[in-house]
Design a protein around this motif. Structure first.
Motif, mmCIF file in Angstrom:
data_model
loop_
_atom_site.group_PDB
_atom_site.id
_atom_site.type_symbol
_atom_site.label_atom_id
_atom_site.label_comp_id
_atom_site.label_asym_id
_atom_site.label_seq_id
_atom_site.Cartn_x
_atom_site.Cartn_y
_atom_site.Cartn_z
ATOM 1 N N TRP A 1 0.815 -1.224 0.000
ATOM 2 C CA TRP A 1 0.000 0.000 0.000
ATOM 3 C C TRP A 1 0.843 1.267 0.000
ATOM 4 C CZ3 TRP A 1 -4.773 0.914 -1.347
ATOM 5 C CH2 TRP A 1 -5.698 -0.140 -1.346
ATOM 6 N N ASN A 2 2.151 1.130 -0.210
ATOM 7 C CA ASN A 2 2.957 2.332 -0.439
ATOM 8 C C ASN A 2 2.424 3.119 -1.629
ATOM 9 O OD1 ASN A 2 4.681 1.635 1.615
ATOM 10 N ND2 ASN A 2 6.375 1.014 0.292
ATOM 11 N N THR A 3 1.856 2.373 -2.602
ATOM 12 C CA THR A 3 1.340 3.018 -3.810
ATOM 13 C C THR A 3 -0.072 2.522 -4.107
ATOM 14 O OG1 THR A 3 2.288 1.293 -5.245
ATOM 15 C CG2 THR A 3 3.640 3.270 -4.837
ATOM 16 N N ARG A 4 -0.771 3.303 -4.902
ATOM 17 C CA ARG A 4 -2.105 2.935 -5.390
ATOM 18 C C ARG A 4 -2.169 3.263 -6.876
ATOM 19 N NH1 ARG A 4 -5.211 7.440 -6.140
ATOM 20 N NH2 ARG A 4 -4.420 9.357 -5.177
ATOM 21 N N LEU A 5 -3.095 2.618 -7.558
ATOM 22 C CA LEU A 5 -3.242 2.823 -8.991
ATOM 23 C C LEU A 5 -4.119 4.043 -9.263
ATOM 24 C CD1 LEU A 5 -2.243 1.379 -11.546
ATOM 25 C CD2 LEU A 5 -4.403 0.106 -11.568
ATOM 26 N N ASP A 6 -3.589 4.984 -10.027
ATOM 27 C CA ASP A 6 -4.320 6.214 -10.343
ATOM 28 C C ASP A 6 -4.119 6.512 -11.825
ATOM 29 O OD1 ASP A 6 -5.652 8.619 -10.348
ATOM 30 O OD2 ASP A 6 -4.067 9.734 -9.323
ATOM 31 N N GLY A 7 -5.193 6.315 -12.611
ATOM 32 C CA GLY A 7 -5.096 6.564 -14.040
ATOM 33 C C GLY A 7 -4.074 5.708 -14.736
ATOM 34 N N TRP B 1 1.174 4.054 -10.961
ATOM 35 C CA TRP B 1 1.359 3.857 -9.527
ATOM 36 C C TRP B 1 1.848 5.157 -8.897
ATOM 37 C CZ3 TRP B 1 -1.031 -0.116 -7.868
ATOM 38 C CH2 TRP B 1 -1.120 -1.278 -8.639
ATOM 39 N N VAL B 2 1.082 5.631 -7.900
ATOM 40 C CA VAL B 2 1.424 6.879 -7.216
ATOM 41 C C VAL B 2 1.453 6.615 -5.716
ATOM 42 C CG1 VAL B 2 0.357 8.274 -9.030
ATOM 43 C CG2 VAL B 2 -0.969 7.659 -6.993
ATOM 44 N N PRO B 3 2.201 7.397 -4.933
ATOM 45 C CA PRO B 3 2.214 7.211 -3.482
ATOM 46 C C PRO B 3 0.810 7.322 -2.891
ATOM 47 C CG PRO B 3 4.046 8.596 -4.147
ATOM 48 C CD PRO B 3 3.178 8.425 -5.363
ATOM 49 N N GLU C 1 8.769 -7.852 -7.945
ATOM 50 C CA GLU C 1 7.522 -7.306 -8.490
ATOM 51 C C GLU C 1 7.034 -6.154 -7.611
ATOM 52 O OE1 GLU C 1 6.036 -11.700 -10.116
ATOM 53 O OE2 GLU C 1 5.076 -10.760 -8.386
ATOM 54 N N ALA C 2 7.076 -6.371 -6.288
ATOM 55 C CA ALA C 2 6.631 -5.330 -5.355
ATOM 56 C C ALA C 2 7.598 -4.150 -5.349
ATOM 57 C CB ALA C 2 6.511 -5.913 -3.946
ATOM 58 N N PHE C 3 8.883 -4.430 -5.487
ATOM 59 C CA PHE C 3 9.867 -3.351 -5.531
ATOM 60 C C PHE C 3 9.561 -2.408 -6.690
ATOM 61 C CE2 PHE C 3 13.921 -1.417 -6.617
ATOM 62 C CZ PHE C 3 14.416 -1.044 -5.374
ATOM 63 N N ARG C 4 9.197 -2.973 -7.829
ATOM 64 C CA ARG C 4 8.955 -2.158 -9.020
ATOM 65 C C ARG C 4 7.698 -1.292 -8.898
ATOM 66 N NH1 ARG C 4 9.137 -5.744 -14.244
ATOM 67 N NH2 ARG C 4 8.712 -3.688 -15.147
ATOM 68 N N ASP C 5 6.628 -1.834 -8.309
ATOM 69 C CA ASP C 5 5.388 -1.046 -8.294
ATOM 70 C C ASP C 5 5.095 -0.373 -6.953
ATOM 71 O OD1 ASP C 5 4.086 -3.028 -6.652
ATOM 72 O OD2 ASP C 5 3.394 -4.114 -8.412
ATOM 73 N N SER C 6 5.878 -0.694 -5.919
ATOM 74 C CA SER C 6 5.573 -0.156 -4.594
ATOM 75 C C SER C 6 6.726 0.589 -3.938
ATOM 76 C CB SER C 6 5.129 -1.302 -3.663
ATOM 77 O OG SER C 6 4.005 -1.978 -4.189
ATOM 78 N N ILE C 7 7.931 0.489 -4.503
ATOM 79 C CA ILE C 7 9.094 1.208 -3.970
ATOM 80 C C ILE C 7 9.590 2.245 -4.977
ATOM 81 C CG2 ILE C 7 11.442 1.021 -3.072
ATOM 82 C CD1 ILE C 7 9.386 -0.288 -1.274
ATOM 83 N N LEU C 8 9.865 1.801 -6.195
ATOM 84 C CA LEU C 8 10.421 2.727 -7.190
ATOM 85 C C LEU C 8 9.520 3.935 -7.453
ATOM 86 C CD1 LEU C 8 12.089 0.336 -9.795
ATOM 87 C CD2 LEU C 8 13.175 1.712 -8.004
ATOM 88 N N PRO C 9 8.182 3.788 -7.557
ATOM 89 C CA PRO C 9 7.355 4.985 -7.779
ATOM 90 C C PRO C 9 7.435 5.992 -6.630
ATOM 91 C CG PRO C 9 6.135 3.022 -8.390
ATOM 92 C CD PRO C 9 7.363 2.556 -7.669
ATOM 93 N N VAL C 10 7.637 5.511 -5.419
ATOM 94 C CA VAL C 10 7.790 6.422 -4.277
ATOM 95 C C VAL C 10 9.100 7.193 -4.390
ATOM 96 C CG1 VAL C 10 8.025 6.544 -1.765
ATOM 97 C CG2 VAL C 10 6.371 4.973 -2.777
ATOM 98 N N MET C 11 10.161 6.489 -4.784
ATOM 99 C CA MET C 11 11.444 7.166 -4.974
ATOM 100 C C MET C 11 11.355 8.179 -6.107
ATOM 101 S SD MET C 11 13.283 5.879 -2.566
ATOM 102 C CE MET C 11 14.925 6.450 -2.994
#
Length: 297
Positions: A127-133, A136-138, A167-177
């Motif tokens: 849940w670091n990120t959510r899908l928006d349009g 993946w955004v924080p 998989e989680a690193f790509r969609d839940s960590i990198l977008p936050v960085m």
């Protein structure tokens, strides 16, 4: 779990899901004698534990904890997340009411000031990120996110055998960085005030290369949020057994034993990432092993 007040700290639990798996899939080596010993003090009463390891299940509670302290709102571990492609079918394309549960605990995503992940496995960052349009955004737009350097350096390389976590690193960590909200910290980082009067990390390596525990104390009892150091009460009896997702099983076993000894000796109030029932409780010495006493509802 009802909110727990510890001096200037209030701790809330935010549930995402319960996830049952065959016991021996996660902890091969468990015996009938181990189960009999465990059932002296733990049996959820729903058929999870039988007398036979072959027919027993291990059910993980998946949840976050929110700490309120000194005007700061800190979220610890962010579960699996929704709408995410995962190679593990049980957590592929989830659609849980996690944000609804967060709201029922009294918090909107905008209220979170700091996100702390005990380690960077898929069920602690989702849940670091959510899908928006389609992007993946924080999820928590006003928060700083603290990520341990060791885990980040390990997973950014897409290590062999870690596809699920990558998989989680790509969609839940990198977008936050990429959004500028992620901060890499050492595994002994002090997140708020100071050690003994604030919130801080302590190394707990083994389950992942940079696994940490989060500690909190502010004018009251000391608390430990131990992440995945111990997944299930059975590991308090058999802390020597390798767990399915341990990166370094011998080190993880030593870490489990050390953390339990510290929790028992210092009478820490414990907040496990995956224990069911009220989750919160205390570690007690039980002969040559340990047992757990849950905080009552």
């Amino acid at each position: 779990m009802q909110p727990i007040k510890l001096g200037r700290i209030t701790v809330h639990k935010v549930h995402e899901m319960d996830s049952p798996t065959p016991l021996l899939m996660q902890l091969p080596g468990v015996t009938a004698a181990d189960l009999a010993r465990l059932k002296r003090w733990y049996d959820p009463g729903d058929g999870e534990l039988t007398d036979d390891p072959e027919t027993s299940r291990m059910t993980f509670g998946v949840h976050s904890f929110v700490i309120e302290v000194d005007g700061q709102t800190i979220l610890i571990d962010t579960c699996c997340g929704n709408h995410k492609d995962r190679s593990l079918p049980e957590v592929h394309q989830l659609n849980t009411d996690y944000l609804g549960n967060l709201a029922r605990a009294g918090f909107a995503p905008e209220d979170i000031d700091l996100v702390m992940c005990t380690h960077l496995h898929f069920d602690h960052v989702g849940w670091n990120t959510r899908l928006d349009g389609g992007k993946w955004v924080p999820t928590f737009p006003n928060a700083r996110y603290l990520f341990g350097r060791r885990d980040y350096a390990y997973f950014v390389e897409n290590p062999k055998g870690e596809a699920l976590h990558y998989e989680a690193f790509r969609d839940s960590i990198l977008p936050v960085m990429e959004a500028g909200q992620g901060i890499l910290v050492d595994e002994d980082h002090v997140a708020h005030r100071e050690i003994g009067d604030g919130v801080w990390l302590e190394p707990a390596f083994g389950h992942s290369p940079g696994c940490c525990t989060v500690h909190a104390q502010a004018g009251g009892e000391a608390a430990i949020f131990w992440g995945d150091v111990i997944h299930h009460p059975l590991q308090m009896i058999r802390f020597d057994l390798p767990f399915a997702f341990d990166a370094d099983a011998p080190q993880a076993g030593r870490t489990r034993q050390r953390v339990m000894a510290k929790a028992a000796e210092e009478d820490l109030l414990c907040f496990p990432a995956h224990f069911r029932k009220t989750s919160a409780g205390r570690v007690k010495v039980d002969g040559d092993a340990y047992r757990y006493e849950w905080v009552p509802e």
